[in-house]
Write a protein that holds these residues in place. Structure first.
Motif, PDB file in Angstrom:
ATOM      1  N   CYS A 108      13.755 -34.363 -26.228  1.00 15.87           N
ATOM      2  CA  CYS A 108      15.059 -34.004 -26.781  1.00 15.87           C
ATOM      3  C   CYS A 108      15.773 -33.125 -25.766  1.00 15.87           C
ATOM      4  O   CYS A 108      15.239 -32.103 -25.321  1.00 15.87           O
ATOM      5  CB  CYS A 108      14.893 -33.262 -28.105  1.00 15.87           C
ATOM      6  SG  CYS A 108      16.473 -32.649 -28.732  1.00 15.87           S
ATOM      7  N   CYS A 131      15.669 -31.527 -34.370  1.00 18.56           N
ATOM      8  CA  CYS A 131      17.036 -31.029 -34.463  1.00 18.56           C
ATOM      9  C   CYS A 131      18.043 -32.139 -34.714  1.00 18.56           C
ATOM     10  O   CYS A 131      19.253 -31.897 -34.729  1.00 18.56           O
ATOM     11  CB  CYS A 131      17.402 -30.240 -33.202  1.00 18.56           C
ATOM     12  SG  CYS A 131      17.697 -31.309 -31.767  1.00 18.56           S
ATOM     13  N   CYS A 157      16.791 -29.528 -27.850  1.00 22.40           N
ATOM     14  CA  CYS A 157      15.813 -28.495 -28.210  1.00 22.40           C
ATOM     15  C   CYS A 157      14.516 -28.586 -27.407  1.00 22.40           C
ATOM     16  O   CYS A 157      13.613 -27.777 -27.603  1.00 22.40           O
ATOM     17  CB  CYS A 157      15.514 -28.540 -29.717  1.00 22.40           C
ATOM     18  SG  CYS A 157      14.484 -29.936 -30.204  1.00 22.40           S
ATOM     19  N   CYS A 162      16.250 -36.854 -32.350  1.00 18.41           N
ATOM     20  CA  CYS A 162      15.169 -35.874 -32.369  1.00 18.41           C
ATOM     21  C   CYS A 162      14.761 -35.563 -33.803  1.00 18.41           C
ATOM     22  O   CYS A 162      15.601 -35.229 -34.632  1.00 18.41           O
ATOM     23  CB  CYS A 162      15.643 -34.586 -31.674  1.00 18.41           C
ATOM     24  SG  CYS A 162      14.486 -33.223 -31.847  1.00 18.41           S
ATOM     25  N   GLU A 188      12.155 -30.766 -27.602  1.00 21.39           N
ATOM     26  CA  GLU A 188      11.025 -31.338 -28.335  1.00 21.39           C
ATOM     27  C   GLU A 188      10.419 -32.525 -27.566  1.00 21.39           C
ATOM     28  O   GLU A 188      11.141 -33.331 -26.980  1.00 21.39           O
ATOM     29  CB  GLU A 188      11.519 -31.799 -29.721  1.00 21.39           C
ATOM     30  CG  GLU A 188      10.461 -32.400 -30.623  1.00 21.39           C
ATOM     31  CD  GLU A 188       9.479 -31.368 -31.193  1.00 21.39           C
ATOM     32  OE1 GLU A 188       9.562 -30.198 -30.820  1.00 21.39           O
ATOM     33  OE2 GLU A 188       8.609 -31.766 -31.995  1.00 21.39           O
TER      34      GLU A 188
HETATM   35 ZN   LIG Z   1      15.738 -31.704 -30.644  1.00 17.36          ZN
END
Ligand SMILES: [Zn+2]
Ligand SMILES: [Zn+2]
Length: 878
Positions: free
Chosen positions: A418, A437, A421, A434, A423
């Motif tokens: 992501c 988020c 964020c 994602c 991830e």
């Molecule tokens: Zn994210």
């Protein structure tokens, strides 16, 4: 009904014809059934590849085992396929693009991959076509590709399951970077070569101005990334300096002096620069001391933004410039010429640059343990056994496996990131947003997996895993893996731990290891030496049968073998010998229908050849079961060439030509022995055996599916073997005596055989016709006799042999000839004696040469003695 053979064997035509017939009739294909399975998975050759001698050997061995087991009635599957070969294939297509003035970045990932697939469609089946010409009886209907849909699904599944189990992780790590291939390569892909180089001694000024600390390095350009200088904690010279700072020259950055056991007090000055981002050992030291990691080289091995004024210079230019600058600053203490080991890329020979980057790894310890246990408990067996140790040593010392490669061609890593964020999202499906988020700004990892990651799954991915298919249940674990000793680590070990992890069973019960095919002088075949022999050319000139036979007869498990053209010619001569004998047999079988052998009508020769056939069946079968393919082939060679062609066929002639009774029995035996022998030889020489077998009375559509011969108790006959061997010895000795005095081959004469043994007398009398037929001599068997005048004497099988010469040769002429010979020999003795008494020669010539001359002299003395004896004998009798 039989059909006669053409007078000359032409393998090319015959081989093409039969391969097509086998493949079109589906003889290679198999489905699971109630029989016992036998399965081999073919080590997948690179899809870019061309058949080389290593493949030819490897696949010949697999084909021999496959054909053998198929004839034995096993449900036999040899599963073929090719490997997508990440670096090799991508490089081929990039090279093609370069000719068009393009790079892969011009095309972009998607278009580039289209090009690679198109390339694969065009050229990818070259190697599989070449395997067909070799005679490979693999099930092409089941052909697989490491990048096909099924294999790709297996790869994704394995990656994600290992990830979920915590056995795959991502980390910064020092990896071997090839600046030419622009990818990370694994430790075992690095070739360490001895190279001339320099060791530079550089002064690092102490921060407090109290002096210098001298370090030694072979790669001064990496000093720009130094983050410490290390000394051994017990090194008295430096004890005071630990904890102080030195100023890194050229960069003018203070870096600490640290103490670490890794430092070798004896090497250089005992103080070493620490560059965690560009050296695997320094990396470990850096982790222990929490040092920063400064990367100073980019993907092309060019100095980057951390290199200050050296930015943009290639690593070697930077080295030069840095050394000059250090000289100017008076900080270069000295340069020392050294020879040291330098890592090279095994594909392109470029010097490897150890480099820090973020990579994916497989945690090896938990996977290695079951693979070690499998070898220790005999669940998997290596042939020869000595390779177990090599395999185990590697697994005991195994490091985590870096599996990411900075390529486009391959299995893309199934992980998304992501952008919002950060991830990390491993996934079986394409990721659009994602999960944490909900951002849609996600991208997939650009790297692909090491090619060996997919080939490690080969034994179960090709059988349908992760689906639980009938094939997987039936053929897994496979029976034996046949492979070269050079890929035990790359491939064999990895298949074992992957198989154990995902199937809970070893992928194969046995591993048959073979060596390399070297040139005649024992050198590795290589492009640069230009000493490679192309199997495709050999097949075109000598036929695949000859190539196969030659490769396998020179070969014992695990050992390298040398490629000799003479041995190849020898294999072709063998094929021709078999062809000619078969031609003779077939001509004499015209109008013949087998009725079965009637024991009571058999002659000694018949009983002998049938007993020998029995023994050969047993021995060939036993050798094949022990993977002694070379021994099995040798056994067949000797039986066919000597016993069948040179003795038995010759001994049937008087009967076949009607000079003696028993022609029909001779035909029955010739037929039975030839047909069985062809079946035994079929796995080694599939084409010529099919060609002949088809013309003999037979059942079934192909020799390929004929039942493997079994010995018959009623053929056992040690007495016949013993008697026949006596008779053969006598005939050989008569021939030898005749040859010794140059009797013309067709000249017939008397031979006197002296024996008091009743059994021998009977044997010789009953087989007088054989002696007449094979030694052109009419035997007279007597119990006792003095040496007659003017006869040669010999002994064989307890029989004394007198060969009267009067009627056989012109004695005067022979004496003349021998005297001439003697003169020559005496001249040689004279010459050699002079040479060996010459102090100049003795002083200069190497011992080896002198010894050779001495040996020659001894040989001539021996010859002289024989000639004098012979002349004496001839003179005596006149
Ligand atoms: Zn994210
Ligand atoms: Zn390379």
């Amino acid at each position: 009904m039989t059909v006669t053979l053409p007078s000359v064997y032409s393998p090319q035509e015959v081989e093409r014809k039969w391969y097509k017939y086998w493949e079109e009739n589906g003889f290679f294909h198999t489905e699971p059934d109630e029989r016992e399975p036998f399965c081999i998975v073919m080590p997948p050759p690179n899809v870019t590849g061309q058949l080389h001698m290593g493949h030819a050997l490897d696949n010949t061995m697999q084909d021999i085992l496959t054909r053998y087991k198929r004839m034995q009635g096993f449900n036999t599957l040899w599963l073929p396929g090719t490997d997508h070969a990440g670096i090799a294939t991508q490089a081929k297509v990039e090279e093609e693009l370069r000719k068009e003035g393009l790079t892969k970045d011009d095309l972009g990932r998607e278009k580039f991959l289209e090009r690679v697939w198109a390339w694969k469609e065009n050229y990818g089946n070259r190697i599989t076509e070449q395997l067909r010409t070799l005679g490979a009886s693999c099930d092409w209907k089941r052909e697989r590709f490491t990048l096909d849909e099924g294999c790709s699904e297996a790869v994704k599944e394995v990656f994600l399951r290992l990830y979920e189990k915590g056995l795959i992780y991502r980390d910064y790590y020092i990896t071997n970077w090839c600046p030419h291939c622009k990818t990370t390569i694994s430790d075992i892909e690095v070739e360490h070569l001895e190279r001339e180089g320099k060791l530079y001694y550089i002064n690092y000024p102490l921060e407090d101005g109290s002096g210098y600390l001298t370090v030694a390095t072979t790669r001064p350009e990496t000093m720009l990334g130094d983050t410490a200088v290390a000394v051994h904690p017990e090194d008295e010279r430096y004890r005071e300096l630990i904890g102080k700072n030195v100023i890194l020259p050229l960069v003018n950055r203070p870096i600490p002096v640290i103490a670490d056991e890794y430092v070798d007090k004896e090497f250089g000055t005992g103080a070493v620069k620490i560059t965690p981002a560009h050296d695997p050992n320094d990396f470990e030291v850096g982790l222990r001391h929490k040092l920063p990691q400064v990367v100073v080289l980019d993907d092309n091995a060019v100095m980057n933004e951390n290199a200050g004024k050296y930015r943009g210079l290639d690593r070697y230019e930077a080295r030069k410039k840095i050394v000059e600058d250090l000289k100017d600053l008076g900080l270069l203490v000295k340069e020392e010429e050294i020879t040291h080991s330098v890592g090279h890329c095994y594909r392109c020979d470029t010097v490897i640059e150890p480099r820090l980057s973020k990579q994916w790894f497989v945690k090896m310890k938990p996977l290695a343990e079951p693979a070690i246990e499998a070898a220790l408990t005999g669940k998997v067996k290596f042939v020869p056994e000595r390779f177990t140790k090599i395999y185990l040593n590697w697994l005991y010392n195994i490091r985590d496996w870096c599996i990411s490669r900075q390529l486009w061609w391959g299995h893309r890593i199934p992980v998304w990131y992501c952008d919002e964020c950060g991830e990390v999202i491993p996934s079986r499906e394409e990721v659009k947003s994602c999960p944490k988020c909900q951002s849609t700004k996600v991208h997939q990892d650009p790297d692909v997996l090491d090619t060996w990651f997919s080939s490690a799954l080969w034994p179960f991915s090709t059988l349908g895993w992760p689906q639980n298919t009938e094939e997987l249940k039936y053929y897994y674990p496979t029976s034996v893996l046949v492979t070269g000793r050079d890929i035990i680590f790359f491939w064999v070990a990895r298949m074992l731990f992957m198989g154990l992890e995902f199937m809970k069973e070893v992928p194969f019960k046995e591993v048959l290891i073979h060596g390399l095919v070297l040139d005649a002088q024992g050198r590795k075949m290589s492009k640069s030496l230009g000493n490679g022999v192309d199997p495709v050319e050999v097949i075109a000139s000598h036929g695949a049968d000859s190539l196969r036979f030659m490769l396998v007869t020179g070969n014992t498990p695990g050992n390298d073998l040398r490629f000799h053209f003479e041995r190849l010619d020898g294999a072709r001569n063998f094929a021709n010998k078999l062809w000619n004998a078969s031609r003779f047999v077939l001509m004499n079988l015209e109008g013949f229908t087998p009725q079965g052998i009637k024991q009571e009508e058999l002659t000694l020769a018949d009983r002998w050849i049938l007993a020998r056939l029995n023994a050969v069946i047993d021995r060939v079968t036993a050798f094949l079961d022990e993977y002694e393919l070379g021994e099995a082939a040798r056994e067949l060679y000797e039986f066919i060439w000597d016993e069948f062609c040179d003795w038995y066929v010759e001994l049937t002639k008087p009967r076949l030509y009607g000079k003696m009774p028993g022609g029909d029995t001779a035909r029955e035996v010739l037929y039975a022995v030839l047909k069985t022998t062809l079946e035994l030889l079929h796995p080694f020489m599939p084409f010529i055996t099919e060609e002949i077998w088809q013309r003999l009375p037979h059942e079934g559509k192909t020799i390929m599916l004929a039942p493997w011969p079994k010995g018959r108790a009623d053929y056992e006959n040690p007495e016949a073997v013993k008697q026949m061997s006596s008779l053969m010895e006598v005939i050989r000795e008569i021939r030898r005596l005749r040859a010794e005095v140059n009797v013309p081959p067709a000249k017939r004469g008397e031979v006197i055989l002296v024996t008091a043994d009743e059994q021998l007398t009977r044997l010789l009398n009953e087989n007088a016709w054989a002696i007449a037929a094979l030694a052109q001599s009419e035997p007279r068997v007597v119990p006792k006799m003095e040496v007659p005048q003017g006869a040669l004497t010999g002994v064989a099988a307890g029989v004394t042999i007198y060969l009267p010469l009067k009627d056989l040769i012109d004695l005067e002429k022979e004496k003349e000839r021998l005297n001439k010979e003697l003169k020559k020999v005496l001249a040689e003795i004279e010459r050699l004696n002079q040479k060996l008494n010459n102090p100049g020669f003795l002083a200069k010539a190497p011992a080896e040469v002198v010894n050779k001359e001495r040996e020659k002299l001894t040989g001539f003395y021996r010859e002289k003695e024989v000639l004098e004896q012979r002349i004496g004998m001839l003179s005596h009798e006149l």
